[in-house]
Motif scaffolding. Sequence first.
Motif, mmCIF file in Angstrom:
data_model
loop_
_atom_site.group_PDB
_atom_site.id
_atom_site.type_symbol
_atom_site.label_atom_id
_atom_site.label_comp_id
_atom_site.label_asym_id
_atom_site.label_seq_id
_atom_site.Cartn_x
_atom_site.Cartn_y
_atom_site.Cartn_z
ATOM 1 N N PHE A 148 0.813 -1.213 0.000
ATOM 2 C CA PHE A 148 0.000 0.000 0.000
ATOM 3 C C PHE A 148 0.850 1.268 0.000
ATOM 4 O O PHE A 148 0.483 2.272 -0.622
ATOM 5 C CB PHE A 148 -0.941 0.004 1.215
ATOM 6 N N GLY A 149 1.986 1.237 0.713
ATOM 7 C CA GLY A 149 2.828 2.420 0.785
ATOM 8 C C GLY A 149 3.642 2.637 -0.473
ATOM 9 O O GLY A 149 3.517 3.658 -1.148
ATOM 10 N N LEU A 150 4.461 1.638 -0.829
ATOM 11 C CA LEU A 150 5.300 1.766 -2.025
ATOM 12 C C LEU A 150 4.467 1.716 -3.294
ATOM 13 O O LEU A 150 4.834 2.306 -4.316
ATOM 14 C CB LEU A 150 6.355 0.657 -2.049
ATOM 15 N N GLY A 151 3.331 1.018 -3.240
ATOM 16 C CA GLY A 151 2.474 0.935 -4.416
ATOM 17 C C GLY A 151 1.963 2.278 -4.879
ATOM 18 O O GLY A 151 1.628 2.457 -6.058
ATOM 19 N N CYS A 152 1.918 3.253 -3.975
ATOM 20 C CA CYS A 152 1.462 4.603 -4.344
ATOM 21 C C CYS A 152 2.387 5.256 -5.363
ATOM 22 O O CYS A 152 1.993 6.201 -6.057
ATOM 23 C CB CYS A 152 1.371 5.485 -3.099
ATOM 24 N N LEU A 153 3.638 4.759 -5.447
ATOM 25 C CA LEU A 153 4.577 5.338 -6.401
ATOM 26 C C LEU A 153 4.145 5.114 -7.851
ATOM 27 O O LEU A 153 4.440 5.927 -8.717
ATOM 28 C CB LEU A 153 5.970 4.749 -6.178
ATOM 29 N N VAL A 154 3.459 4.011 -8.096
ATOM 30 C CA VAL A 154 3.086 3.692 -9.478
ATOM 31 C C VAL A 154 2.137 4.742 -10.054
ATOM 32 O O VAL A 154 2.439 5.341 -11.100
ATOM 33 C CB VAL A 154 2.492 2.277 -9.581
ATOM 34 N N PHE A 165 2.022 7.276 2.317
ATOM 35 C CA PHE A 165 2.895 6.284 2.946
ATOM 36 C C PHE A 165 2.679 6.270 4.457
ATOM 37 O O PHE A 165 2.605 5.205 5.082
ATOM 38 C CB PHE A 165 4.348 6.598 2.611
ATOM 39 N N GLY A 166 2.554 7.464 5.052
ATOM 40 C CA GLY A 166 2.304 7.548 6.483
ATOM 41 C C GLY A 166 0.980 6.929 6.875
ATOM 42 O O GLY A 166 0.877 6.239 7.902
ATOM 43 N N LEU A 167 -0.050 7.137 6.068
ATOM 44 C CA LEU A 167 -1.359 6.550 6.356
ATOM 45 C C LEU A 167 -1.318 5.035 6.254
ATOM 46 O O LEU A 167 -1.955 4.336 7.057
ATOM 47 C CB LEU A 167 -2.411 7.114 5.396
ATOM 48 N N ALA A 168 -0.581 4.502 5.291
ATOM 49 C CA ALA A 168 -0.436 3.050 5.173
ATOM 50 C C ALA A 168 0.184 2.477 6.444
ATOM 51 O O ALA A 168 -0.252 1.429 6.952
ATOM 52 C CB ALA A 168 0.418 2.698 3.952
ATOM 53 N N ILE A 169 1.177 3.172 6.974
ATOM 54 C CA ILE A 169 1.807 2.731 8.223
ATOM 55 C C ILE A 169 0.810 2.792 9.382
ATOM 56 O O ILE A 169 0.733 1.867 10.203
ATOM 57 C CB ILE A 169 3.050 3.588 8.524
ATOM 58 N N ALA A 170 0.028 3.870 9.450
ATOM 59 C CA ALA A 170 -0.959 4.014 10.528
ATOM 60 C C ALA A 170 -1.971 2.874 10.501
ATOM 61 O O ALA A 170 -2.313 2.300 11.552
ATOM 62 C CB ALA A 170 -1.679 5.358 10.403
ATOM 63 N N PHE A 171 -2.471 2.534 9.323
ATOM 64 C CA PHE A 171 -3.465 1.464 9.211
ATOM 65 C C PHE A 171 -2.889 0.143 9.715
ATOM 66 O O PHE A 171 -3.561 -0.602 10.451
ATOM 67 C CB PHE A 171 -3.911 1.298 7.754
ATOM 68 N N VAL A 172 -1.656 -0.137 9.340
ATOM 69 C CA VAL A 172 -1.026 -1.402 9.721
ATOM 70 C C VAL A 172 -0.753 -1.441 11.228
ATOM 71 O O VAL A 172 -0.932 -2.475 11.876
ATOM 72 C CB VAL A 172 0.268 -1.611 8.913
ATOM 73 N N VAL A 173 -0.331 -0.323 11.797
ATOM 74 C CA VAL A 173 -0.072 -0.264 13.239
ATOM 75 C C VAL A 173 -1.355 -0.514 14.029
ATOM 76 O O VAL A 173 -1.350 -1.224 15.041
ATOM 77 C CB VAL A 173 0.563 1.089 13.624
ATOM 78 N N VAL A 174 -2.465 0.045 13.583
ATOM 79 C CA VAL A 174 -3.746 -0.182 14.257
ATOM 80 C C VAL A 174 -4.062 -1.674 14.319
ATOM 81 O O VAL A 174 -4.489 -2.200 15.352
ATOM 82 C CB VAL A 174 -4.884 0.568 13.533
ATOM 83 N N ILE A 175 -3.833 -2.375 13.214
ATOM 84 C CA ILE A 175 -4.204 -3.784 13.133
ATOM 85 C C ILE A 175 -3.254 -4.687 13.910
ATOM 86 O O ILE A 175 -3.688 -5.570 14.663
ATOM 87 C CB ILE A 175 -4.255 -4.235 11.658
ATOM 88 N N PHE A 176 -1.949 -4.463 13.750
ATOM 89 C CA PHE A 176 -0.977 -5.451 14.223
ATOM 90 C C PHE A 176 -0.206 -5.057 15.476
ATOM 91 O O PHE A 176 0.549 -5.879 16.005
ATOM 92 C CB PHE A 176 0.008 -5.776 13.093
ATOM 93 N N GLY A 231 -2.867 8.868 23.368
ATOM 94 C CA GLY A 231 -3.328 7.544 23.758
ATOM 95 C C GLY A 231 -3.063 6.511 22.679
ATOM 96 O O GLY A 231 -2.599 6.836 21.580
ATOM 97 N N LYS A 232 -3.387 5.264 22.984
ATOM 98 C CA LYS A 232 -3.139 4.183 22.036
ATOM 99 C C LYS A 232 -3.892 4.401 20.725
ATOM 100 O O LYS A 232 -3.414 4.011 19.654
ATOM 101 C CB LYS A 232 -3.535 2.850 22.661
ATOM 102 N N ALA A 233 -5.046 5.011 20.810
ATOM 103 C CA ALA A 233 -5.839 5.233 19.601
ATOM 104 C C ALA A 233 -5.207 6.289 18.694
ATOM 105 O O ALA A 233 -5.367 6.239 17.472
ATOM 106 C CB ALA A 233 -7.259 5.649 19.972
ATOM 107 N N LEU A 234 -4.491 7.249 19.294
ATOM 108 C CA LEU A 234 -3.895 8.333 18.511
ATOM 109 C C LEU A 234 -2.461 8.047 18.086
ATOM 110 O O LEU A 234 -1.939 8.715 17.198
ATOM 111 C CB LEU A 234 -3.921 9.639 19.321
ATOM 112 N N PHE A 235 -1.827 7.063 18.714
ATOM 113 C CA PHE A 235 -0.424 6.780 18.397
ATOM 114 C C PHE A 235 -0.186 6.516 16.908
ATOM 115 O O PHE A 235 0.755 7.073 16.329
ATOM 116 C CB PHE A 235 0.091 5.611 19.233
ATOM 117 N N PRO A 236 -1.008 5.685 16.230
ATOM 118 C CA PRO A 236 -0.770 5.464 14.793
ATOM 119 C C PRO A 236 -0.829 6.753 13.983
ATOM 120 O O PRO A 236 -0.047 6.932 13.035
ATOM 121 C CB PRO A 236 -1.889 4.494 14.394
ATOM 122 N N LEU A 237 -1.736 7.657 14.351
ATOM 123 C CA LEU A 237 -1.847 8.919 13.632
ATOM 124 C C LEU A 237 -0.616 9.795 13.870
ATOM 125 O O LEU A 237 -0.106 10.430 12.933
ATOM 126 C CB LEU A 237 -3.109 9.658 14.058
#
Length: 249
Positions: free
Chosen positions: A21-27, A48-59, A165-171
């Motif tokens: 999702f992050g690197l794919g945005c380059l295309v 790229f930052g948003l892709a990281i945030a989404f993944v951090v929320v999940i994992f 808080g934990k909810a805001l950390f990914p953002l």
Amino acid sequence: MVSLKKQCLSEFLCGLLVGFFGLGCLVPLFKNGGVTNLIDQYEFSMLFGLAIAFVVVIFNPMSGAQFNPGVTLAMVLTKRQDKKTLLPYWGAQFLGWFAGAAMVYGVFYNQIADANFFTDAGRVSLLYCGFQGYYAVIPLEIILTAFMVILILACNDQRIVNKPGKALFPLVLALYITFAVTLAGPYSGACLNAARDFSPRLFAVIYGAIHGYDVSFVFGAPCDFLIYLFIPTAGAVIGALIYDGGIAR
């Protein structure tokens, strides 16, 4: 207690998803003219930052969602994480980013193969980092990676009453990545992560060799990959040591 096997699976999926999702945005960015100005750079940085945030929320609950060998090494050296996890995490992280790069090339195969937008060299070098002079890449990668780790540790320090808080950390992390990539992207590639460069670079060699492209420059002189393999990792450790040895006290 999450088993080490599940933690490694989590790290693998983190690398895969951020890679895709992050690197794919380059295309689509390059298909529409490339990253040619600050606005384009900011667009990629934010995505790229948003892709990281989404993944951090999940994992994050499973493995800490590190997907960064430098962060893992910093956590182990400062005794925040069992040393037995170091090599398994590293393996999962490098494999995850490799799989993410492979997914980008697979899903966007026709777009990347379009000769109107990508040369042979452009197709090979699309997803890994590049820099403009050692005077920029080394200090930028050390400082930005160190500050990223300091931010991560501060956000998880229970003594800081006004931390997000934990909810805001990914953002918060996504906003920092947006800042870092916008600032350093044109000069150092804003790697901040050894696996983020090495794994797409390794896949690029395989992809280029299969299609008969010249791939000698990927791991050739001036050995850019060594910079991205060791400097961000050192920056992460330096950040953890600064936090524990200075800020936390």
